[in-house]
Write a protein that holds these residues in place. Structure first.
Motif, PDB file in Angstrom:
ATOM      1  N   GLU A  15       0.817  -1.228   0.000  1.00  0.00           N
ATOM      2  CA  GLU A  15       0.000   0.000   0.000  1.00  0.00           C
ATOM      3  C   GLU A  15       0.848   1.275   0.000  1.00  0.00           C
ATOM      4  O   GLU A  15       0.419   2.304   0.496  1.00  0.00           O
ATOM      5  CB  GLU A  15      -0.969   0.030   1.196  1.00  0.00           C
ATOM      6  CG  GLU A  15      -2.032  -1.050   1.186  1.00  0.00           C
ATOM      7  CD  GLU A  15      -3.096  -0.841   0.102  1.00  0.00           C
ATOM      8  OE1 GLU A  15      -3.207   0.285  -0.422  1.00  0.00           O
ATOM      9  OE2 GLU A  15      -3.790  -1.816  -0.223  1.00  0.00           O
ATOM     10  N   SER A 141      -2.770   3.394  -6.349  1.00  0.00           N
ATOM     11  CA  SER A 141      -1.349   3.325  -5.999  1.00  0.00           C
ATOM     12  C   SER A 141      -0.525   4.441  -6.640  1.00  0.00           C
ATOM     13  O   SER A 141       0.591   4.697  -6.200  1.00  0.00           O
ATOM     14  CB  SER A 141      -0.776   1.968  -6.412  1.00  0.00           C
ATOM     15  OG  SER A 141      -0.951   1.777  -7.803  1.00  0.00           O
ATOM     16  N   LYS A 213      -3.330  -2.262  -7.679  1.00  0.00           N
ATOM     17  CA  LYS A 213      -4.076  -1.341  -6.810  1.00  0.00           C
ATOM     18  C   LYS A 213      -4.442  -0.043  -7.519  1.00  0.00           C
ATOM     19  O   LYS A 213      -4.433   1.035  -6.933  1.00  0.00           O
ATOM     20  CB  LYS A 213      -3.321  -1.083  -5.511  1.00  0.00           C
ATOM     21  CG  LYS A 213      -3.023  -2.392  -4.772  1.00  0.00           C
ATOM     22  CD  LYS A 213      -2.923  -2.226  -3.293  1.00  0.00           C
ATOM     23  CE  LYS A 213      -2.547  -3.529  -2.598  1.00  0.00           C
ATOM     24  NZ  LYS A 213      -3.679  -4.432  -2.399  1.00  0.00           N
TER      25      LYS A 213
END
Lengths: 309, 97
Positions: A15, A141, A213
């Motif tokens: 993340e 992301s 992401k």
């Protein structure tokens, strides 16, 4: 520092955000350029159907509100083009791709906006679907895209509420006004659900984008949320959803709903929607008509530099 | 000022959100000159009273560190934890210092 695909994947999985100068796989860069520029094009083309109604808004206040909303859409397009440019593309190339028809924009804007109630339905449903798509993108992301989406999302909720308030007001009106609102819902409901893209089983970009992401939820998940959120809002003001198969499912805790007309979806996507040609023609005309302004601004800037010595 | 395609140059935009705070980078935009860049920045980045002051800087005037240098630039700070006051444990009796 990120130097390999393994490091990149690990970084994104943890993340952490990717910023413009970081190493990234070509596919990631390409996907983002495609997605962010399409998103920017959609904001820009999205101004056209609504812009047509600014002079016909029913009151001075509604006119001012619609004007502010359309101005926001221009701003959203600009935030997004800037984010795309951090990936090493030229703004003018992106714009050229839109104008030539090479680049896509959201198909929803290829439907005609026939009445004032359509402006209500667009804010409520189209911006509503956009918010549903965009809120997860705030956690994308890629840093610049995520930051642009945060700005957009902050502003977008005004768009949805102003649309819904148009519907609320029409539903408090006479029979003709209520029918106008219902007619707008009937025409905009299915195209709004199509905004979430193909069904998961046919979605070509989904799984890699989830891994990277860029995407957080699948098309069908977001579509289901849209249905669950919107049905009570329609009921509350006396509107009827144009879907005979729509019903609450006690077991799943969600609404079941009918099948989307995928032929229509792919047909509009292929350029055969009711307004594809008109939208691009208007956009091209605006661009061409503005050419002298762009040239004059450059000439003026150069002249000022010269006189400064 | 224009490149080969006659694009307006790119500017980075910094906004002071209120008196007492520093200018913060908010994004970028294209404009033919500084005056237009400020005008555009006002329209694009302060439609909802987000700012009381705007800086615009030609993007090409910004020099930036590169990710490849991040270890040599920033890692040395890693092993100097004593720069943070919490490194020093105070006797229980002393609550604040």
């Amino acid at each position: 520092m990120i130097q390999t695909l393994e490091q990149f994947d690990a970084y994104v999985t943890a993340e952490k955000k990717i910023e413009p100068k970081d190493w990234m796989p070509d596919g990631y860069r390409k996907t983002l350029i495609r997605q962010i520029s399409q998103h920017a094009h959609s904001e820009v083309v999205g101004m056209l159907p609504e812009g047509n109604w600014i002079t016909r808004a029913p009151s001075l206040q509604r006119k001012a509100i619609l004007l502010a909303k359309v101005q926001d859409e221009a701003g959203h397009g600009l935030y997004l083009y800037s984010a795309a440019e951090t990936l090493g593309v030229e703004r003018s190339d992106l714009v050229d791709d839109l104008l030539s028809g090479k680049a896509k924009y959201s198909s929803i804007f290829n439907y005609p906006v026939l009445t004032w109630a359509d402006i209500g339905a667009i804010g409520w449903l189209v911006d509503g679907a956009a918010i549903m798509n965009q809120v997860p993108l705030c956690r994308c992301s890629y840093g610049p895209y995520s930051r642009a989406m945060m700005r957009v999302c902050k502003e977008e909720s005004f768009h949805q509420r102003q649309g819904y308030s148009i519907m609320v007001e029409l539903m408090k009106g006479n029979k003709a006004q209520r029918e106008m609102a219902q007619d707008a819902l009937d025409r905009w409901w299915w195209p709004s659900l199509m905004m979430f893209g193909p069904s998961d089983k046919d979605s070509e970009h989904s799984s890699q984008n989830m891994k990277w992401k860029i995407k957080r939820f699948t098309n069908d998940e977001l579509r289901q949320r849209m249905v669950d959120m919107t049905v009570p809002q329609a009921e509350c003001i006396g509107l009827k959803m144009p879907d005979k198969e729509l019903k609450w499912n006690e077991d799943t805790g969600h609404h079941d709903f009918g099948e989307i007309d995928w032929d229509e979806f792919y047909n509009v996507l292929a350029g055969n929607g009711p307004c594809n040609k008109e939208r691009l023609a208007v956009r091209n005309k605006a661009h061409d008509d503005g050419a002298w302004v762009r040239e004059a601004a450059i000439a003026y800037a150069e002249k000022k530099l010269k006189t400064k010595g | 000022m224009s490149d080969t395609k006659n694009n307006w140059p790119l500017w980075e935009v910094f906004i002071r959100s209120k008196q007492g705070l520093g200018h913060k980078h908010v994004g970028s935009l294209h404009a033919s000159d500084a005056e237009m860049a400020i005008g555009n920045a006002r329209d694009v980045y302060t439609r909802r009273q987000e700012g009381v002051s705007i800086w615009v800087v030609p993007s090409e005037s910004i020099s930036a560190s590169s990710p490849e240098d991040s270890e040599s630039l920033f890692d040395p700070a890693n092993d100097k934890v004593y720069r943070h006051p919490t490194f020093f444990v105070l006797p229980d009796e002393v609550n604040h210092m």
